[in-house]
Design a protein around this motif. Structure first.
Motif, mmCIF file in Angstrom:
data_model
loop_
_atom_site.group_PDB
_atom_site.id
_atom_site.type_symbol
_atom_site.label_atom_id
_atom_site.label_comp_id
_atom_site.label_asym_id
_atom_site.label_seq_id
_atom_site.Cartn_x
_atom_site.Cartn_y
_atom_site.Cartn_z
ATOM 1 N N ARG A 251 1.715 43.476 40.079
ATOM 2 C CA ARG A 251 1.845 42.054 40.382
ATOM 3 C C ARG A 251 1.617 41.200 39.139
ATOM 4 N N VAL A 252 0.479 41.418 38.461
ATOM 5 C CA VAL A 252 0.146 40.521 37.355
ATOM 6 C C VAL A 252 1.018 40.784 36.128
ATOM 7 N N VAL A 253 1.453 42.032 35.929
ATOM 8 C CA VAL A 253 2.397 42.289 34.834
ATOM 9 C C VAL A 253 3.696 41.540 35.099
ATOM 10 N N GLY A 254 4.157 41.568 36.337
ATOM 11 C CA GLY A 254 5.352 40.815 36.688
ATOM 12 C C GLY A 254 5.180 39.316 36.533
ATOM 13 N N GLN A 255 3.943 38.828 36.690
ATOM 14 C CA GLN A 255 3.672 37.403 36.531
ATOM 15 C C GLN A 255 3.479 37.003 35.073
ATOM 16 N N GLY A 256 3.449 37.987 34.182
ATOM 17 C CA GLY A 256 3.378 37.669 32.758
ATOM 18 C C GLY A 256 2.014 37.812 32.121
ATOM 19 N N VAL A 257 1.062 38.501 32.766
ATOM 20 C CA VAL A 257 -0.250 38.684 32.163
ATOM 21 C C VAL A 257 -0.109 39.415 30.830
ATOM 22 N N ASP A 258 -1.001 39.117 29.908
ATOM 23 C CA ASP A 258 -0.899 39.702 28.568
ATOM 24 C C ASP A 258 -1.644 41.019 28.429
ATOM 25 N N GLY A 259 -2.588 41.283 29.336
ATOM 26 C CA GLY A 259 -3.317 42.535 29.227
ATOM 27 C C GLY A 259 -4.120 42.843 30.461
ATOM 28 N N LEU A 260 -4.369 44.142 30.667
ATOM 29 C CA LEU A 260 -5.223 44.642 31.740
ATOM 30 C C LEU A 260 -6.522 45.120 31.102
ATOM 31 N N VAL A 261 -7.663 44.751 31.699
ATOM 32 C CA VAL A 261 -8.933 45.084 31.073
ATOM 33 C C VAL A 261 -9.666 46.224 31.782
ATOM 34 N N HIS A 262 -8.992 46.892 32.674
ATOM 35 C CA HIS A 262 -9.435 48.170 33.241
ATOM 36 C C HIS A 262 -8.190 49.010 33.481
ATOM 37 N N SER A 263 -8.388 50.318 33.551
ATOM 38 C CA SER A 263 -7.298 51.196 33.954
ATOM 39 C C SER A 263 -7.036 51.063 35.452
ATOM 40 N N VAL A 264 -5.803 51.345 35.863
ATOM 41 C CA VAL A 264 -5.510 51.559 37.290
ATOM 42 C C VAL A 264 -6.286 52.794 37.728
ATOM 43 N N ARG A 265 -6.980 52.673 38.870
ATOM 44 C CA ARG A 265 -7.882 53.757 39.264
ATOM 45 C C ARG A 265 -7.617 54.310 40.658
ATOM 46 N N ASP A 266 -6.697 53.704 41.418
ATOM 47 C CA ASP A 266 -6.506 54.190 42.786
ATOM 48 C C ASP A 266 -5.445 55.268 42.890
ATOM 49 N N ARG A 267 -4.502 55.296 41.947
ATOM 50 C CA ARG A 267 -3.424 56.282 42.007
ATOM 51 C C ARG A 267 -2.774 56.396 40.628
ATOM 52 N N PRO A 268 -1.927 57.393 40.422
ATOM 53 C CA PRO A 268 -1.259 57.515 39.129
ATOM 54 C C PRO A 268 -0.334 56.332 38.860
ATOM 55 N N VAL A 269 -0.334 55.870 37.611
ATOM 56 C CA VAL A 269 0.639 54.840 37.240
ATOM 57 C C VAL A 269 2.033 55.443 37.302
ATOM 58 N N ASP A 270 3.010 54.623 37.659
ATOM 59 C CA ASP A 270 4.381 55.124 37.776
ATOM 60 C C ASP A 270 5.230 54.576 36.631
ATOM 61 N N GLN A 271 6.459 55.067 36.584
ATOM 62 C CA GLN A 271 7.345 54.674 35.495
ATOM 63 C C GLN A 271 7.695 53.199 35.560
ATOM 64 N N ALA A 272 7.714 52.644 36.772
ATOM 65 C CA ALA A 272 8.034 51.218 36.902
ATOM 66 C C ALA A 272 7.002 50.360 36.171
ATOM 67 N N ALA A 348 -8.341 57.322 36.043
ATOM 68 C CA ALA A 348 -8.285 56.418 34.891
ATOM 69 C C ALA A 348 -7.952 57.174 33.615
ATOM 70 N N LYS A 349 -8.549 58.350 33.435
ATOM 71 C CA LYS A 349 -8.275 59.149 32.234
ATOM 72 C C LYS A 349 -6.827 59.611 32.204
ATOM 73 N N ALA A 350 -6.331 60.084 33.340
ATOM 74 C CA ALA A 350 -4.947 60.544 33.395
ATOM 75 C C ALA A 350 -3.979 59.388 33.173
ATOM 76 N N ASN A 351 -4.299 58.220 33.716
ATOM 77 C CA ASN A 351 -3.414 57.074 33.553
ATOM 78 C C ASN A 351 -3.387 56.575 32.115
ATOM 79 N N LEU A 352 -4.523 56.626 31.438
ATOM 80 C CA LEU A 352 -4.527 56.245 30.024
ATOM 81 C C LEU A 352 -3.597 57.151 29.229
ATOM 82 N N LYS A 353 -3.653 58.444 29.496
ATOM 83 C CA LYS A 353 -2.771 59.377 28.779
ATOM 84 C C LYS A 353 -1.310 59.088 29.109
ATOM 85 N N ARG A 354 -0.998 58.756 30.364
ATOM 86 C CA ARG A 354 0.383 58.442 30.728
ATOM 87 C C ARG A 354 0.872 57.190 30.007
ATOM 88 N N LEU A 355 0.026 56.176 29.953
ATOM 89 C CA LEU A 355 0.416 54.948 29.249
ATOM 90 C C LEU A 355 0.616 55.222 27.760
#
Length: 456
Positions: A251-272, A348-355
């Motif tokens: 949501r916030v990336v689509g709204q134009g936020v400049d940065g996230l200050v925590h990793s996504v932690r509920d599920r794996p980040v996706d390609q979208a 969070a660790k796995a998502n950081l590596k994916r990013l």
């Protein structure tokens, strides 16, 4: 917390050899006003270049690096003090892009704890651990502003350099901030006014919290987060979001936020999400892996961390006694989500590596400062967790130095190159061979001046 005070540079200058004979005039005494030469060390400069043994560095009287290169080619100014580092390792000071200052005494958080003294105590502790710059993420009161101004005017503070988000935006009834300090907003109009107020104060970034605390609190609606982002950009300020869920990150990336200050932690980040962050240049500003680890580390006795002297140096005796209390450990372990926290950390660790693998820009940050998250120590814990996530030690170091400075737009920080501030750590062992060697701190310099360092 215990520190050891570094010996004066005059003592270190004993390695300087002055030759003379007959009636030749004596050489001038070594003087800080003439600059310094650090020599005989392996340089890890924060740019990503390979470590460079046999290095030397000339630091000017203004605290900036005048020259750095092979020791055999060093040409220090006449009268400069010389410090032979005896084969040690030199790397830039760490830059932590997510901290909170001044509100905690022992394990109690209260906005009334926030004083000039408490903030300076935290900043000195960061520096003692080799964290020479911090970005304070939305829980400062206004006294941070004159302190920041004094630092920037002098250029050579005796404590960690500070950037600030002032008072971040919290949704009314929702999660985030420090009660009594952060004023909640409930409408887009209130959100815009709150951003205007922070911009007028001259904050470095805007911060807001978007979280429902695992379904227990109201979440900031899309129209409010959109208003914050839009209004911040009108002031030409970057805006950073606290998130937990993948859907909120999108949501916030689509709204134009400049940065996230925590990793996504509920599920794996996706390609979208990866594609959107790359397209928009959105940073994963901080991963806060150490924050996630701390959520369960204090509830599993006996905790190795509590008996680590490097950790104990960051903790008051009263706080350490509380953390070691079996009653408190049982309370922590009985929390409704205690057994979920290890999985959140793994995600969070796995998502950081994916990013990272996906080409998303990322920085370094810990969320240290709230109760149980101790200034300085958590930055070294974060480095270790990054390596566990798949980074090499050299990659983790570069992220926490040169890359973090890039995010701040701090052109004179983050790397050890000519013209930059001489903010650095001297280590007794090679951190590129073992990331835990960042904890073997021999000395810390801020603007070319030594500061007190931790004594485990």
């Amino acid at each position: 917390m215990s520190f050891r005070t570094l010996r004066g540079l005059a003592a270190a200058a004993a390695v300087l050899t002055v030759s003379g004979c007959g009636q030749k005039p004596a050489e001038p005494a070594p003087s800080a006003e003439a600059g310094q030469l650090l020599t005989n060390f392996t340089l890890i400069d924060g740019t990503g270049r390979a470590a460079q043994p046999g290095s030397a560095m000339v630091i000017g009287p203004d605290g900036r690096i005048a020259w750095v290169g092979p020791a055999a080619e060093a040409r220090p100014p006449q009268g400069a003090r010389t410090v032979d580092l005896g084969g040690k390792y030199v790397m830039p000071g760490l830059i932590d892009l997510h901290v909170h200052l001044g509100n905690v005494v022992d394990l109690k958080q209260d906005y009334r704890n926030y004083t000039r003294e408490s903030v300076e105590k935290d900043l000195k502790q960061y520096a003692a651990y080799g964290v020479t710059t911090v970005l304070s993420m939305g829980t400062d009161n206004d006294l941070i502003l004159p302190l920041r101004a004094e630092q920037r005017q002098s250029g050579r503070p005796a404590m960690a350099r500070v950037y600030t988000a002032g008072q971040g935006m919290v949704f009314k009834g929702g999660y985030g901030g420090v009660p009594g300090l952060n004023q909640p907003v409930s409408t887009p109009q209130e959100a815009r006014a709150a951003v205007d107020a922070q911009a007028a104060k001259g904050v470095d970034v805007i911060k807001f919290w978007l979280d429902d605390e695992l379904g227990t609190m109201p979440k900031m609606p899309p129209e409010v987060s959109a208003a914050i982002i839009d209004q911040a950009h009108k002031h030409k300020l970057r805006v950073l979001a606290h998130i937990f869920y993948l859907e909120d990150a999108k949501r916030v990336v689509g709204q134009g936020v400049d940065g996230l200050v925590h990793s996504v932690r509920d599920r794996p980040v996706d390609q979208a999400l990866i594609d959107a962050m790359k397209q928009r240049g959105t940073w994963q500003v901080a991963e806060t892996l150490s924050r996630e680890a701390s959520m369960f580390a204090y509830g599993v006795p006996p905790s190795e961390i509590l008996n680590d002297p490097f950790f104990q140096a960051a903790v008051t005796p009263a706080a350490l006694a509380q953390l070691k209390s079996p009653e408190r450990q049982k309370t922590v372990a009985s929390g409704p989500h205690f057994h979920d926290y290890p999985a959140f950390l793994d995600t969070a660790k796995a998502n950081l590596k994916r990013l990272k693998d996906g080409g998303v820009p990322y920085g370094f940050g810990t969320d240290s400062g709230p109760p149980g998250r101790f200034a300085g120590y958590f930055s070294h814990w974060e480095l270790a967790l990054m390596v566990e996530s798949g980074f090499t030690p050299a990659e983790a170091i570069r992220t926490a130095t040169g890359v973090a400075a890039q995010f701040l737009g701090a052109k004179d920080l983050g790397t050890l190159e000519a013209g930059k501030q001489a903010d650095l750590m001297v280590l007794d062992a090679d951190p590129t061979a073992d990331i835990l060697n960042t904890r073997k701190i021999n000395a810390v310099y801020l603007g070319g001046r030594p500061v007190s360092v931790v004594k485990p």
